[in-house]
Design a protein around this motif. Structure first.
Motif, PDB file in Angstrom:
ATOM      1  N   SER A 183       8.021   9.449   3.014  1.00 16.41           N
ATOM      2  CA  SER A 183       7.945   7.919   2.951  1.00 16.41           C
ATOM      3  C   SER A 183       6.524   7.510   3.290  1.00 16.41           C
ATOM      4  CB  SER A 183       8.952   7.442   3.852  1.00 16.41           C
ATOM      5  OG  SER A 183       8.912   6.109   4.105  1.00 16.41           O
ATOM      6  N   LEU A 184       5.855   8.366   4.332  1.00 12.35           N
ATOM      7  CA  LEU A 184       4.646   8.024   4.849  1.00 12.35           C
ATOM      8  C   LEU A 184       3.582   8.224   3.625  1.00 12.35           C
ATOM      9  CD1 LEU A 184       4.523   9.195   8.537  1.00 12.35           C
ATOM     10  CD2 LEU A 184       4.556   6.891   7.579  1.00 12.35           C
ATOM     11  N   GLU A 185       3.896   9.423   2.955  1.00 13.06           N
ATOM     12  CA  GLU A 185       2.973   9.730   1.775  1.00 13.06           C
ATOM     13  C   GLU A 185       3.055   8.517   0.731  1.00 13.06           C
ATOM     14  OE1 GLU A 185       4.068  13.507   0.725  1.00 13.06           O
ATOM     15  OE2 GLU A 185       2.921  14.502   2.062  1.00 13.06           O
ATOM     16  N   ALA A 186       4.286   8.169   0.439  1.00 12.72           N
ATOM     17  CA  ALA A 186       4.265   7.173  -0.527  1.00 12.72           C
ATOM     18  C   ALA A 186       3.778   5.954  -0.194  1.00 12.72           C
ATOM     19  CB  ALA A 186       6.080   6.885  -0.748  1.00 12.72           C
ATOM     20  N   TYR A 187       3.762   5.565   1.161  1.00  8.95           N
ATOM     21  CA  TYR A 187       3.225   4.187   1.684  1.00  8.95           C
ATOM     22  C   TYR A 187       1.558   4.402   1.457  1.00  8.95           C
ATOM     23  CZ  TYR A 187       7.140   1.785   3.693  1.00  8.95           C
ATOM     24  OH  TYR A 187       8.518   1.003   3.667  1.00  8.95           O
ATOM     25  N   ASN A 188       1.068   5.439   1.932  1.00 10.55           N
ATOM     26  CA  ASN A 188      -0.219   5.813   1.664  1.00 10.55           C
ATOM     27  C   ASN A 188      -0.716   5.795   0.284  1.00 10.55           C
ATOM     28  OD1 ASN A 188      -2.889   6.634   2.905  1.00 10.55           O
ATOM     29  ND2 ASN A 188      -2.372   8.710   2.007  1.00 10.55           N
ATOM     30  N   GLN A 189      -0.004   6.114  -0.614  1.00 12.16           N
ATOM     31  CA  GLN A 189      -0.194   6.190  -2.056  1.00 12.16           C
ATOM     32  C   GLN A 189      -0.441   4.556  -2.623  1.00 12.16           C
ATOM     33  OE1 GLN A 189      -1.378   8.589  -3.883  1.00 12.16           O
ATOM     34  NE2 GLN A 189      -1.732   6.758  -5.551  1.00 12.16           N
ATOM     35  N   ASN A 190       0.561   3.789  -1.991  1.00  3.90           N
ATOM     36  CA  ASN A 190       0.779   2.246  -2.402  1.00  3.90           C
ATOM     37  C   ASN A 190      -0.346   1.610  -2.134  1.00  3.90           C
ATOM     38  OD1 ASN A 190       3.231   2.663  -3.699  1.00  3.90           O
ATOM     39  ND2 ASN A 190       4.247   2.179  -1.767  1.00  3.90           N
ATOM     40  N   ILE A 191      -0.895   1.996  -0.581  1.00  2.24           N
ATOM     41  CA  ILE A 191      -1.963   1.397   0.031  1.00  2.24           C
ATOM     42  C   ILE A 191      -3.426   1.521  -0.890  1.00  2.24           C
ATOM     43  CG2 ILE A 191      -3.723   1.579   1.942  1.00  2.24           C
ATOM     44  CD1 ILE A 191      -1.265   2.003   3.535  1.00  2.24           C
ATOM     45  N   LYS A 192      -3.486   3.052  -1.241  1.00  2.00           N
ATOM     46  CA  LYS A 192      -4.391   3.217  -2.317  1.00  2.00           C
ATOM     47  C   LYS A 192      -4.442   2.374  -3.438  1.00  2.00           C
ATOM     48  CE  LYS A 192      -5.261   8.192  -0.488  1.00  2.00           C
ATOM     49  NZ  LYS A 192      -5.471   9.478  -0.774  1.00  2.00           N
ATOM     50  N   THR A 193      -3.248   2.391  -4.208  1.00  2.00           N
ATOM     51  CA  THR A 193      -3.138   1.545  -5.515  1.00  2.00           C
ATOM     52  C   THR A 193      -3.631   0.317  -5.173  1.00  2.00           C
ATOM     53  OG1 THR A 193      -1.367   3.176  -6.166  1.00  2.00           O
ATOM     54  CG2 THR A 193      -1.414   1.108  -7.279  1.00  2.00           C
TER      55      THR A 193
END
Length: 350
Positions: A183-193
């Motif tokens: 979940s944290l990795e997904a949030y991090n990817q969303n932030i980068k996007t």
């Protein structure tokens, strides 16, 4: 030897007969017959046979769905109830019934619902029903609940943040370690996007501002002998508008042209370059919409009741060149001879 009949038909003589006439090369299509067949299967507890029959006919059942559902509930044929709910697309009810049987059936129902093209939001709701049931069922053993929910998360698009509200406030979530990391990795990817999107928007805004500045500083040359491109009159000592395309038009001629076009197609002034003025000014928007309604009814809008001054018409007209803008493009669809000129055109016929 007849090819009719379901395999494994039970010894009940009524079922043997009806299984032949509803499942053969030329089956009976009367809903009453199929309803009675469902009733016999439910009454006799032939749930496997009933479920196969429901699945076989899928979304085009020859029986009455409400009647069949009533029979199945009355005789506690819960798997059949779940299948019938799926037939009508009521996956929420199908999940709730499946949960009374076992969690595996509920999960298979949720997976089947996703494959049927269900919206992401509704599919998520189905999986939440399954997860909540597991937590409530294992309320006395949180460790078991976390393990089961963790298994569910591997088969669906739910995140750890979606199921945590179902657990008590103080609970160890060690079993969710991999889900938390995911979940944290997904949030991090969303932030980068989002950051990349913001950078792109900022770059686009800078380019637009640069274009605006270049337009403001743009200049043009108009000779003293220049004539209006619309009326052919001299522009010296009179108010005129110089457009970026190079056309020079007297303000009076420009205003007359926009009024003439507005009487035919008022809606055109509420879009494109004109919208910068007409959409922003509530009064202009209301007046043009009233003209549009009149033009639809009569073919031509009247200016008698329109409360727009010539200066306001001139302000609207100055936003786009009438000789190469949207008005000129729209005029390509108009006939060369209008209704008012029809009689004169007839007089020229040989």
């Amino acid at each position: 030897q007849s090819s009719c009949g379901l395999r494994g038909a039970p010894p009940h003589q009524g079922l043997r007969y009806f299984s032949k006439i509803v499942d053969c090369n030329d089956p009976v299509s009367d809903p009453a017959v199929h309803n009675y067949f469902v009733y016999l299967l439910a009454q006799e507890g032939q749930e496997d046979m009933l479920v196969k029959y429901i699945i076989k006919h899928g979304s085009s059942p020859p029986y009455d769905v409400k009647v069949a559902l009533n029979f199945c509930y009355r005789h506690a044929q819960m798997r059949a109830c779940s299948e019938i709910h799926k037939v009508v697309g009521n996956f929420e009810a199908a999940i709730e019934v499946a949960l009374t049987i076992n969690i595996q059936l509920a999960q298979l129902t949720a997976i089947e619902a996703e494959k049927s093209g269900l919206s992401a939001e509704r599919a998520k709701h189905l999986w939440l029903l399954v997860a909540r049931h597991v937590v409530e069922e294992e309320a006395d053993d949180v460790a078991v609940a976390t393990k089961k929910v963790s298994d569910i998360l591997r088969h669906c698009s739910l995140g750890i943040e979606d199921v945590l509200p179902f657990f008590p406030d103080f609970v160890k979530i060690g079993a969710f370690k991999s889900e938390v990391v995911k979940s944290l990795e997904a949030y991090n990817q969303n932030i980068k996007t989002l950051k990349n999107q913001m950078d792109n928007y900022t770059l686009t805004a800078e380019k637009i501002n640069k274009d605006i500045r270049s337009v403001r500083n743009r200049d043009g040359y108009v000779s003293e002998t220049r004539r209006c491109d619309l009326s052919g009159e001299s522009i010296m000592s009179r108010s005129f508008t110089y457009f970026p395309c190079g056309h020079v038009i007297l303000t009076d001629a420009l205003t007359d042209e926009i009024i003439k076009n507005a009487q035919k197609k008022p809606r055109a002034l509420l879009s494109g370059q004109y919208a910068a003025v007409t959409r922003r000014d509530k009064k202009l928007r209301i007046e043009l919409e009233a003209m549009e309604n009149e033009a639809k009814q009569k073919g031509l809008a009247s200016l008698a009741l329109v409360n727009i001054t010539r200066s306001e018409w001139a302000q609207i007209a100055s936003n786009e060149c009438p000789l190469c803008g949207s008005m000129m493009v729209a005029s390509c669809h108009e006939p060369l001879i209008n209704a008012q000129e029809a009689k004169e055109a007839e007089s020229w016929q040989i």
